[in-house]
Motif scaffolding. Structure first.
Motif, PDB file in Angstrom:
ATOM      1  N   LEU A 127       0.828  -1.205   0.000  1.00  0.00           N
ATOM      2  CA  LEU A 127       0.000   0.000   0.000  1.00  0.00           C
ATOM      3  C   LEU A 127       0.863   1.255   0.000  1.00  0.00           C
ATOM      4  O   LEU A 127       0.626   2.188  -0.781  1.00  0.00           O
ATOM      5  CB  LEU A 127      -0.933  -0.004   1.212  1.00  0.00           C
ATOM      6  N   SER A 128       1.889   1.276   0.859  1.00  0.00           N
ATOM      7  CA  SER A 128       2.782   2.435   0.910  1.00  0.00           C
ATOM      8  C   SER A 128       3.514   2.606  -0.414  1.00  0.00           C
ATOM      9  O   SER A 128       3.688   3.728  -0.904  1.00  0.00           O
ATOM     10  CB  SER A 128       3.799   2.269   2.049  1.00  0.00           C
ATOM     11  N   GLY A 129       3.928   1.474  -1.006  1.00  0.00           N
ATOM     12  CA  GLY A 129       4.652   1.532  -2.277  1.00  0.00           C
ATOM     13  C   GLY A 129       3.795   2.061  -3.412  1.00  0.00           C
ATOM     14  O   GLY A 129       4.245   2.893  -4.208  1.00  0.00           O
ATOM     15  N   THR A 130       2.555   1.608  -3.480  1.00  0.00           N
ATOM     16  CA  THR A 130       1.668   2.072  -4.555  1.00  0.00           C
ATOM     17  C   THR A 130       1.349   3.560  -4.403  1.00  0.00           C
ATOM     18  O   THR A 130       1.290   4.295  -5.397  1.00  0.00           O
ATOM     19  CB  THR A 130       0.354   1.271  -4.566  1.00  0.00           C
ATOM     20  N   ILE A 131       1.161   3.993  -3.149  1.00  0.00           N
ATOM     21  CA  ILE A 131       0.908   5.419  -2.915  1.00  0.00           C
ATOM     22  C   ILE A 131       2.127   6.246  -3.311  1.00  0.00           C
ATOM     23  O   ILE A 131       2.001   7.304  -3.945  1.00  0.00           O
ATOM     24  CB  ILE A 131       0.535   5.668  -1.439  1.00  0.00           C
ATOM     25  N   ALA A 132       3.324   5.752  -2.956  1.00  0.00           N
ATOM     26  CA  ALA A 132       4.560   6.474  -3.295  1.00  0.00           C
ATOM     27  C   ALA A 132       4.768   6.524  -4.812  1.00  0.00           C
ATOM     28  O   ALA A 132       5.152   7.564  -5.364  1.00  0.00           O
ATOM     29  CB  ALA A 132       5.756   5.805  -2.617  1.00  0.00           C
ATOM     30  N   TYR A 166       4.844  10.270  -6.554  1.00  0.00           N
ATOM     31  CA  TYR A 166       6.052  10.774  -7.207  1.00  0.00           C
ATOM     32  C   TYR A 166       6.049  10.544  -8.730  1.00  0.00           C
ATOM     33  O   TYR A 166       7.081  10.713  -9.381  1.00  0.00           O
ATOM     34  CB  TYR A 166       7.287  10.113  -6.593  1.00  0.00           C
ATOM     35  N   ASP A 167       4.885  10.153  -9.265  1.00  0.00           N
ATOM     36  CA  ASP A 167       4.720   9.969 -10.720  1.00  0.00           C
ATOM     37  C   ASP A 167       5.701   8.960 -11.305  1.00  0.00           C
ATOM     38  O   ASP A 167       6.133   9.094 -12.464  1.00  0.00           O
ATOM     39  CB  ASP A 167       4.866  11.313 -11.452  1.00  0.00           C
ATOM     40  N   LEU A 168       6.036   7.944 -10.515  1.00  0.00           N
ATOM     41  CA  LEU A 168       6.923   6.898 -11.027  1.00  0.00           C
ATOM     42  C   LEU A 168       6.134   5.858 -11.823  1.00  0.00           C
ATOM     43  O   LEU A 168       6.670   5.236 -12.741  1.00  0.00           O
ATOM     44  CB  LEU A 168       7.654   6.222  -9.860  1.00  0.00           C
ATOM     45  N   TYR A 169       4.885   5.662 -11.433  1.00  0.00           N
ATOM     46  CA  TYR A 169       4.017   4.730 -12.161  1.00  0.00           C
ATOM     47  C   TYR A 169       2.571   5.151 -11.916  1.00  0.00           C
ATOM     48  O   TYR A 169       2.199   5.519 -10.791  1.00  0.00           O
ATOM     49  CB  TYR A 169       4.234   3.292 -11.694  1.00  0.00           C
ATOM     50  N   ASN A 170       1.754   5.070 -12.940  1.00  0.00           N
ATOM     51  CA  ASN A 170       0.365   5.500 -12.835  1.00  0.00           C
ATOM     52  C   ASN A 170      -0.499   4.364 -12.278  1.00  0.00           C
ATOM     53  O   ASN A 170      -1.164   3.643 -13.032  1.00  0.00           O
ATOM     54  CB  ASN A 170      -0.150   5.956 -14.201  1.00  0.00           C
TER      55      ASN A 170
END
Length: 488
Positions: A176-181, A185-189
């Motif tokens: 969850l934290s990873g997907t939010i990050a 930070y626009d690393l992955y949509n």
């Protein structure tokens, strides 16, 4: 047969002494459940129009779909910490000619009607109804709604599998934290991925078969796992576990308090309900995000102060209100030992204070919303350490109800009484009242200073108040032992 199981549980529930003792609390919980249902229903009806207003030109259904992946992972985490798995007293039934398959089907079927599954329907159904009224494709919307119901049930049965598995919990938290990050930070949509997945259910309702197949698979996995445990010898034999020890030698520096601090940490980490309280306290740090960014509350400083108390007080408020009932199972044994009651209580004060300090450090990013907001949190932290911890310890001397440490934290009112509601007055309403009084006449800074000074006075006078609290516990020791000895 299922009707007979239901009748047996119904009689067991209403004939128990606990039902009569906790009637007032059940009425309060009933009103709370009603409030939650109404809130979810209003959210479901209003979500469409709110999104239309706030994001002109956006499709409300697509916006909701873009957040559903986050919601699903968050729901799993919340269920892990809070959901109480359905149980029934099956030991007497194992010696009767009752098929084990029916017992397992009943337990699993009962979980379908969990509040966690029902509350979500009060959002999805009104939202889907609004979509149909707004001329969306009826078949697509119904397929989407049916899929949401199926996925909610999937989360229910996944919780059966991962329950009490710490690795699963932390894995979900990291995901969850990873997907939010990644999204922030626009690393992955991630929102785009979520939207495309759930938009597909609207465009092609036949894809509803996918969540249906997942649900059937999860049900079968749970059915086989539970059926393996339904044997009389496994039900009555004593469960033997290898003890997991942790290095708590760092606590030795606290002298006579060290053994109590170690026992307190072990109690928190080894039991489900205390661990839930511990983990939930970190979520309270995010409480300020509900108030601080909102323009509505900028002219309501009293509400912001109220929120600030929760930001750092999550652990002290939730854990402290049940002292010493957490140890009710072995309180009699504890009181028969030659221990220093003062050190026993000070260890609890120390733990609440340290956790409040840790939560205050984690709340440092709130300075982004302005120095005034951070000063509110700092004043609230000092008040929690200097005042609330002492009040909670004193209130604990009136606790007389047992607590099952292995029970879930959500919807579990065991150990709760009217005292828990009364204690809210001095620990939450008093500081807000003091702040508002000084704020009204002297301004924001003086109001915050008044709260901080009250906490500082409590901190400086701690030894005096601890002496009085210790005397109160000693006077009531035998009454507490007798009360905790009573079976609920």
């Amino acid at each position: 047969m299922f009707t007979q199981f239901f009748k047996l549980e119904w009689k067991q529930y209403f004939r128990s002494s606990y039902w009569q003792k906790g009637l007032a609390l059940k009425i309060i919980m009933g009103f709370f459940a009603l409030y939650m249902m109404v809130s979810f229903a209003f959210a479901g009806v209003g979500a469409f129009f709110l999104i239309k207003k706030q994001i002109p030109g956006a499709d409300p259904l697509q916006v909701v779909n873009s957040f559903l992946l986050f919601a699903f992972i968050g729901d799993l985490i919340f269920r892990y910490m809070m959901q109480k798995l359905p149980v029934m007293d099956i030991k007497p039934l194992l010696i009767l000619p009752v098929k084990k398959n029916k017992l397992v089907h009943y337990v699993l079927g009962k979980s379908v009607f969990s509040a966690f599954n029902i509350f979500s329907l009060f959002f999805y159904i009104p939202f889907a109804s609004v979509l149909i009224i707004q001329d969306y494709n009826t078949a697509g919307v119904l397929g989407w709604l049916f899929s949401m119901i199926l996925l909610t049930q999937c989360a229910n049965f996944i919780n059966f599998i991962i329950n009490k598995n710490n690795v699963a919990f932390w894995s979900l938290a990291i995901v969850l934290s990873g997907t939010i990050a990644l999204q922030y930070y626009d690393l992955y949509n991630v929102r785009g991925l979520s939207q495309s997945l759930f938009d597909g259910l609207v465009e092609n309702p036949v894809f509803t078969a996918i969540p249906l197949g997942i649900l059937i698979l999860l049900y079968m996995v749970n059915f086989k796992a539970l059926k393996k445990q339904l044997y009389l010898d496994s039900a009555i034999k004593e469960k033997v576990k290898e003890a997991n020890t942790s290095d708590l030698s760092w606590a030795n520096r606290f002298g006579e308090m060290a053994p109590f601090i170690k026992n307190e940490i072990r109690l928190i980490w080894r039991n489900k309900r205390t661990k839930t309280v511990f983990l939930m306290s970190f979520l309270f740090v995010l409480y300020g995000l509900i108030f601080f960014p909102q323009k509505t509350y900028q002219d309501m400083p009293a509400m912001l102060v109220f929120a600030s108390l929760f930001v750092t007080g999550g652990f002290a408020l939730n854990y402290g209100q049940f002292i010493p009932a957490w140890e009710s199972a072995y309180y009699k044994m504890l009181m028969s030992q030659n221990i220093s009651y003062r050190k026993y209580l000070e260890s609890k004060w120390f733990l609440m204070s340290i956790m409040t300090l840790i939560l205050f450090i984690l709340a440092t990013p709130y300075i982004y919303f302005g120095l005034d907001k951070y000063l509110m949190i700092a004043a609230g932290a000092l008040f929690n350490i200097g005042f609330n911890t002492l009040i909670l310890l004193y209130a604990g001397s009136f606790n007389r109800k047992q607590i099952d440490l292995n029970a879930s934290g959500f919807g579990n009112t065991q150990g709760t009484s009217a005292k828990q509601f009364i204690i809210i007055i001095p620990i939450m309403i008093l500081p807000v009242g003091i702040f508002y009084g000084f704020y009204f006449f002297f301004g924001l800074n003086i109001g915050l200073l008044a709260i901080a000074l009250l906490g500082l006075i409590g901190l400086v006078s701690k030894n005096y108040f601890m002496k009085l609290i210790t005397q109160k516990y000693i006077r009531d020791k035998y009454e507490a032992v007798a009360a905790f000895n009573q079976k609920a």
